[in-house]
Design a protein around this motif. Structure first.
Motif, short mmCIF file in Angstrom:
data_model
loop_
_atom_site.label_atom_id
_atom_site.label_comp_id
_atom_site.label_asym_id
_atom_site.label_seq_id
_atom_site.Cartn_x
_atom_site.Cartn_y
_atom_site.Cartn_z
N HIS A 1 -13.32 3.22 -11.05
CA HIS A 1 -13.21 4.36 -10.14
C HIS A 1 -12.11 4.18 -9.09
CE1 HIS A 1 -17.29 4.62 -11.84
NE2 HIS A 1 -17.14 5.92 -11.70
N GLY A 2 -11.26 3.18 -9.27
CA GLY A 2 -10.14 2.97 -8.36
C GLY A 2 -10.58 2.62 -6.95
N ARG A 3 -9.71 2.96 -6.00
CA ARG A 3 -10.05 2.71 -4.59
C ARG A 3 -11.03 3.78 -4.13
NH1 ARG A 3 -8.22 4.39 0.56
NH2 ARG A 3 -6.60 5.73 -0.36
N HIS A 4 -12.20 3.33 -3.75
CA HIS A 4 -13.27 4.27 -3.43
C HIS A 4 -13.94 3.86 -2.13
CE1 HIS A 4 -16.38 7.25 -4.13
NE2 HIS A 4 -15.84 7.56 -5.29
N ALA A 5 -14.17 4.83 -1.25
CA ALA A 5 -14.82 4.58 0.03
C ALA A 5 -16.26 5.06 0.01
CB ALA A 5 -14.06 5.26 1.16
N ALA B 1 -4.70 -5.30 2.19
CA ALA B 1 -4.10 -4.26 3.04
C ALA B 1 -3.15 -3.37 2.25
CB ALA B 1 -3.38 -4.90 4.22
N LEU B 2 -2.35 -3.96 1.36
CA LEU B 2 -1.42 -3.16 0.56
C LEU B 2 -2.16 -2.24 -0.40
CD1 LEU B 2 1.51 -5.59 -0.34
CD2 LEU B 2 1.65 -3.48 1.00
N LEU B 3 -3.24 -2.71 -0.99
CA LEU B 3 -4.02 -1.86 -1.88
C LEU B 3 -4.65 -0.70 -1.12
CD1 LEU B 3 -5.73 -4.60 -4.07
CD2 LEU B 3 -4.10 -2.89 -4.87
N SER B 4 -5.19 -0.99 0.04
CA SER B 4 -5.79 0.06 0.86
C SER B 4 -4.74 1.08 1.29
CB SER B 4 -6.46 -0.56 2.09
OG SER B 4 -7.04 0.43 2.92
N PHE B 5 -3.54 0.60 1.56
CA PHE B 5 -2.44 1.44 2.02
C PHE B 5 -1.88 2.30 0.90
CE2 PHE B 5 2.26 1.69 2.27
CZ PHE B 5 2.41 2.45 3.43
N ALA B 6 -1.74 1.73 -0.29
CA ALA B 6 -0.92 2.36 -1.33
C ALA B 6 -1.71 3.12 -2.39
CB ALA B 6 -0.07 1.29 -2.02
N LEU B 7 -2.90 2.68 -2.72
CA LEU B 7 -3.59 3.29 -3.85
C LEU B 7 -4.15 4.67 -3.50
CD1 LEU B 7 -5.65 0.40 -5.48
CD2 LEU B 7 -3.47 1.36 -6.21
N PRO B 8 -3.95 5.65 -4.36
CA PRO B 8 -4.62 6.94 -4.16
C PRO B 8 -6.13 6.77 -4.33
CG PRO B 8 -3.55 6.86 -6.30
CD PRO B 8 -3.13 5.62 -5.58
N GLU B 9 -6.88 7.58 -3.63
CA GLU B 9 -8.34 7.46 -3.71
C GLU B 9 -8.86 7.94 -5.06
OE1 GLU B 9 -10.97 8.01 -0.19
OE2 GLU B 9 -9.31 9.24 0.51
N ARG B 10 -9.84 7.22 -5.56
CA ARG B 10 -10.64 7.61 -6.72
C ARG B 10 -9.80 7.80 -7.99
NH1 ARG B 10 -15.43 11.48 -4.24
NH2 ARG B 10 -15.71 10.32 -2.30
N GLU B 11 -8.75 7.02 -8.11
CA GLU B 11 -7.89 7.07 -9.30
C GLU B 11 -7.89 5.70 -9.96
OE1 GLU B 11 -3.20 7.23 -9.72
OE2 GLU B 11 -4.02 9.19 -9.12
N LEU C 1 2.63 2.34 -9.40
CA LEU C 1 2.69 3.54 -8.58
C LEU C 1 3.98 4.34 -8.80
CD1 LEU C 1 1.10 2.14 -5.32
CD2 LEU C 1 0.02 3.47 -7.13
N GLY C 2 4.71 4.00 -9.86
CA GLY C 2 5.86 4.80 -10.24
C GLY C 2 7.19 4.33 -9.71
N PHE C 3 7.27 3.08 -9.24
CA PHE C 3 8.51 2.57 -8.66
C PHE C 3 8.92 1.27 -9.36
CE2 PHE C 3 6.27 4.94 -5.34
CZ PHE C 3 7.23 5.89 -5.03
N ALA C 4 8.95 1.33 -10.68
CA ALA C 4 9.26 0.14 -11.48
C ALA C 4 10.70 -0.30 -11.28
CB ALA C 4 9.00 0.42 -12.96
N LEU C 5 10.89 -1.62 -11.24
CA LEU C 5 12.23 -2.21 -11.19
C LEU C 5 12.70 -2.47 -12.61
CD1 LEU C 5 11.70 -4.75 -8.27
CD2 LEU C 5 12.39 -2.34 -8.14
N PRO D 1 7.77 5.72 2.11
CA PRO D 1 8.15 7.12 2.36
C PRO D 1 7.42 8.10 1.45
CG PRO D 1 10.09 5.72 2.35
CD PRO D 1 8.96 4.87 1.87
N ALA D 2 7.13 7.68 0.22
CA ALA D 2 6.41 8.57 -0.70
C ALA D 2 4.97 8.81 -0.25
CB ALA D 2 6.42 7.97 -2.11
N LEU D 3 4.46 7.94 0.59
CA LEU D 3 3.09 8.06 1.08
C LEU D 3 3.03 8.69 2.46
CD1 LEU D 3 1.76 4.56 -0.06
CD2 LEU D 3 1.44 6.76 -1.20
N GLY D 4 4.15 9.22 2.93
CA GLY D 4 4.16 9.86 4.24
C GLY D 4 4.94 9.10 5.28
#
Length: 243
Positions: free
Chosen positions: A29-33, A96-106, A143-147, A219-222
């Motif tokens: 269920h991904g990042r879920h609160a 902290a990075l996971l909490s910051f970057a992951l969309p909820e419930r994905e 998250l769509g930013f592959a090198l 920037p993609a996250l606001g």
């Protein structure tokens, strides 16, 4: 609505007098609160620590509601990280990075597996900082930013790749870099799956992944700043390298 899952605790904050709102990176269920009743009690506080692996049951009247968690500890990672400052800082940075970057419930099953591998290595495998660097690259990719580090963006060669273009995220060879080398980011072999030569390799790679986390992902996250926990972790590694 209800479901059961397992995951790593990312963040905790007080809610009301005795409850806590937790964020968990779950397998399905991904990042879920959700709210944990009594989450600030003496019994629950030692359990609700970042990195702890939990078995969870989530319930809510409607799917869009915050809902409540019932949690049971599966694995505590506190003992491994508390004994090593580097691991404690690395754990904080990853959560902290996971909490910051992951969309909820994905769901992100691939990244979930990589995260489990990293968290389990912290404090046990001395090479875990190398795993952390590769994990940051995987986070960007997920998250769509592959090198693109397979061939030189200028010459097309697969040989002597030494840099990454900050504009395209593509590898650049020494020959392709020419007089622009000082404007490019470092490409240690570790980022391409080669063995690390030392902590300096990890730090060089973190400089590169950090650039893309800060200038592409954030920037993609606001345009919110990256969590300070990552900067503190990198600063600790830099002090170790210098001293």
């Amino acid at each position: 609505m209800d479901w059961r899952d397992e995951g790593a605790l990312l963040a905790v904050r007080p809610h009301g007098e005795t409850a806590a709102i937790v964020e968990i990176f779950t397998a399905e269920h991904g990042r879920h609160a959700g709210v944990v009743r009594g989450g600030t009690s003496r019994k629950m506080t030692p359990i609700l620590q970042p990195g702890t692996q939990l078995s969870v049951e989530w319930r809510a009247r409607l799917e869009e509601h915050l809902g409540a968690f019932r949690v049971e500890p599966v694995k505590s990672r506190a003992s491994a990280t508390m004994g090593e400052r580097r691991a404690l800082y690395g754990l904080g940075a990853a959560c902290a990075l996971l909490s910051f970057a992951l969309p909820e419930r994905e769901p992100h099953p691939g990244l979930y597996g990589a995260t489990q591998h990293l968290l389990d290595a912290m404090g046990h495998d001395p090479r875990w900082p190398e795993l952390y660097l590769l994990w940051e690259r995987a986070l960007l990719e997920e998250l769509g930013f592959a090198l693109d580090l397979g061939t030189c963006a200028v010459t097309g060669s697969e040989e002597d790749l030494a840099y990454v273009s900050p504009k395209s995220g593509r590898a650049v060879s020494r020959a392709g870099a020419g007089i622009w080398a000082d404007r490019l980011l470092p490409l240690p072999g570790l980022l391409r799956g080669e063995p690390a030569t030392g902590l300096d390799d990890v730090l060089a790679g973190l400089r590169t992944t950090g650039f893309f986390l800060e200038n592409w992902l954030a920037p993609a996250l606001g345009d919110h700043p990256l969590p300070g926990a990552r900067a503190r972790f990198v600063a600790l590694l830099e002090r170790e390298e210098q001293g």
